[in-house]
Design a protein around this motif. Structure first.
Motif, PDB file in Angstrom:
ATOM      1  N   LYS A  12       0.844  -1.088   0.018  1.00 15.72           N
ATOM      2  CA  LYS A  12      -0.077   0.021  -0.094  1.00 15.72           C
ATOM      3  C   LYS A  12       0.827   1.356  -0.093  1.00 15.72           C
ATOM      4  N   SER A  31       1.062  11.292   8.963  1.00 19.13           N
ATOM      5  CA  SER A  31       0.443  10.831  10.337  1.00 19.13           C
ATOM      6  C   SER A  31       1.621  11.114  11.138  1.00 19.13           C
ATOM      7  N   ARG A  35       5.512   4.953  17.300  1.00 16.86           N
ATOM      8  CA  ARG A  35       6.464   3.949  16.796  1.00 16.86           C
ATOM      9  C   ARG A  35       7.812   4.860  16.447  1.00 16.86           C
ATOM     10  N   ARG A  38      12.067   3.482  11.430  1.00 11.67           N
ATOM     11  CA  ARG A  38      12.643   2.371  10.873  1.00 11.67           C
ATOM     12  C   ARG A  38      14.044   2.916   9.930  1.00 11.67           C
ATOM     13  N   TYR A  47       6.500   9.850   8.685  1.00  7.07           N
ATOM     14  CA  TYR A  47       5.799   9.999   9.634  1.00  7.07           C
ATOM     15  C   TYR A  47       6.503  11.230  10.635  1.00  7.07           C
ATOM     16  N   GLU A  66      -8.671  11.472  13.064  1.00  9.34           N
ATOM     17  CA  GLU A  66      -8.799  10.319  13.621  1.00  9.34           C
ATOM     18  C   GLU A  66      -7.419  10.093  14.117  1.00  9.34           C
ATOM     19  N   TYR A  75      -1.336   5.886  16.170  1.00  4.14           N
ATOM     20  CA  TYR A  75      -1.086   6.545  14.839  1.00  4.14           C
ATOM     21  C   TYR A  75      -2.035   7.604  14.800  1.00  4.14           C
ATOM     22  N   ASP A  95      -2.897   6.959   4.176  1.00  6.93           N
ATOM     23  CA  ASP A  95      -2.342   5.433   4.257  1.00  6.93           C
ATOM     24  C   ASP A  95      -2.417   5.168   5.620  1.00  6.93           C
ATOM     25  N   ASP A  97      -5.363   2.555   8.720  1.00 10.46           N
ATOM     26  CA  ASP A  97      -5.646   1.408   8.843  1.00 10.46           C
ATOM     27  C   ASP A  97      -7.125   1.314   8.890  1.00 10.46           C
ATOM     28  N   ARG A 143       2.859  -8.764  13.200  1.00 12.74           N
ATOM     29  CA  ARG A 143       2.292  -8.043  11.923  1.00 12.74           C
ATOM     30  C   ARG A 143       1.443  -8.894  11.222  1.00 12.74           C
TER      31      ARG A 143
HETATM   32  P1  5GP Z   1       3.435   1.108   9.908  1.00 12.19           P
HETATM   33  O1  5GP Z   1       3.945   1.174  11.400  1.00 12.19           O
HETATM   34  O2  5GP Z   1       3.669  -0.480   9.138  1.00 12.19           O
HETATM   35  O3  5GP Z   1       4.014   2.250   9.108  1.00 12.19           O
HETATM   36  O4  5GP Z   1       1.847   1.387   9.931  1.00 12.19           O
HETATM   37  C1  5GP Z   1       1.034   0.278  10.635  1.00 12.19           C
HETATM   38  C2  5GP Z   1      -0.457   0.402  10.223  1.00 12.19           C
HETATM   39  O5  5GP Z   1      -0.688   1.812  10.937  1.00 12.19           O
HETATM   40  C3  5GP Z   1      -0.569   0.408   8.640  1.00 12.19           C
HETATM   41  O6  5GP Z   1      -1.740  -0.228   8.559  1.00 12.19           O
HETATM   42  C4  5GP Z   1      -0.836   1.968   8.591  1.00 12.19           C
HETATM   43  O7  5GP Z   1      -1.675   2.226   7.357  1.00 12.19           O
HETATM   44  C5  5GP Z   1      -1.530   2.481   9.755  1.00 12.19           C
HETATM   45  N1  5GP Z   1      -1.471   3.831   9.961  1.00 12.19           N
HETATM   46  C6  5GP Z   1      -0.442   4.971   9.639  1.00 12.19           C
HETATM   47  N2  5GP Z   1      -0.793   6.162  10.023  1.00 12.19           N
HETATM   48  C7  5GP Z   1      -2.194   6.086  10.680  1.00 12.19           C
HETATM   49  C8  5GP Z   1      -2.968   7.046  11.077  1.00 12.19           C
HETATM   50  O8  5GP Z   1      -2.668   8.144  11.199  1.00 12.19           O
HETATM   51  N3  5GP Z   1      -4.130   6.362  11.421  1.00 12.19           N
HETATM   52  C9  5GP Z   1      -4.641   5.104  11.609  1.00 12.19           C
HETATM   53  N4  5GP Z   1      -5.686   4.810  11.844  1.00 12.19           N
HETATM   54  N5  5GP Z   1      -3.715   4.187  11.068  1.00 12.19           N
HETATM   55  C10 5GP Z   1      -2.579   4.579  10.513  1.00 12.19           C
END
Ligand code: 5GP
Length: 206
Positions: A12, A31, A35, A38, A47, A66, A75, A95, A97, A143
């Protein structure tokens, strides 16, 4: 507002970033997360990295459109940049969840399009998570176990793309975006344009 969700590792992020790179009036919502970055991730690009007290303060200030807890981290989508982009007439890609997708869609039911990206198989998903080599084995296992939970939400989405080939999946995503962008209700300029059209004669314009 275009929301793209998938389990981690389904591609994605690459699909979303390419769509944003190819469209000057489509902005990516960046966002905030609690966390850690990486390897290769940059503050403000993938982020905005914040600690838990800062994240909690932002919740208290109602600074998030949200927010959700995912994989034991928080997040959230900062509200102000989204509003500013929409006011400029830009589209915004999120992007996020399934929890974020549901929340944004509940707030603006007529102005949100939700796309879910599926991996072609669970084997592919594991391989992609391992190839990324950015997370520990324990994090990858966590995950993967969350992936089934996320995939189960596919029915909440308007469109579902199976990402078995990046170029095909990207073409599908771009088609969805273009078609949704072309909807009559999303083009406020059409009313005055048609009014003007009907007032015109048929002679060649000067
Ligand atoms: P990752 O840690 O792999 O970057 O993200 C983990 C999950 O958190 C992914 O499914 C991503 O789409 C979701 N995510 C990232 N930013 C946000 C956000 O601002 N709000 C929500 N609800 N999910 C998020």
């Amino acid at each position: 507002m275009l929301v793209v969700s998938s389990p981690s590792g389904a591609g994605k992020t690459s699909l979303s970033r390419r769509l944003v790179a190819d469209h000057a009036d489509l902005d990516l919502s960046i966002s905030c997360t609690t966390r850690g970055p990486r390897p290769g991730e940059q503050e403000g690009r993938e982020y905005v990295f914040v600690d838990r007290p800062r994240f909690d303060a932002m919740i208290a200030e109602d600074a998030f459109l949200e927010w959700a807890e995912v994989h034991d981290n928080c997040y959230g989508t900062p509200r102000a940049p989204v509003m500013a982009a929409l006011e400029r007439g830009h589209d915004v890609l999120f992007d996020i969840d399934w929890q974020g997708a549901a929340s944004v869609a509940a707030q603006s039911p007529d102005d949100v399009v939700r796309v879910f990206i599926l991996p072609p198989s669970m084997y592919h998903l594991r391989r992609r998570l391992e190839a990324r080599a950015q997370d520990s084995a324990a994090v990858i296992e966590r995950r993967l176990s969350r992936a089934a939970e996320e995939i189960a939400k596919w029915g909440q989405y308007d469109y579902v793309i199976v990402n078995d080939d990046f170029d095909h999946a990207y073409a599908e995503l771009a088609h969805i975006y273009h078609a949704e962008r072309s909807r009559r209700v999303r083009n406020a300029w059409l009313g005055p344009f048609v009014e003007d059209l009907l007032g015109q004669g048929t002679e060649e314009p000067a």
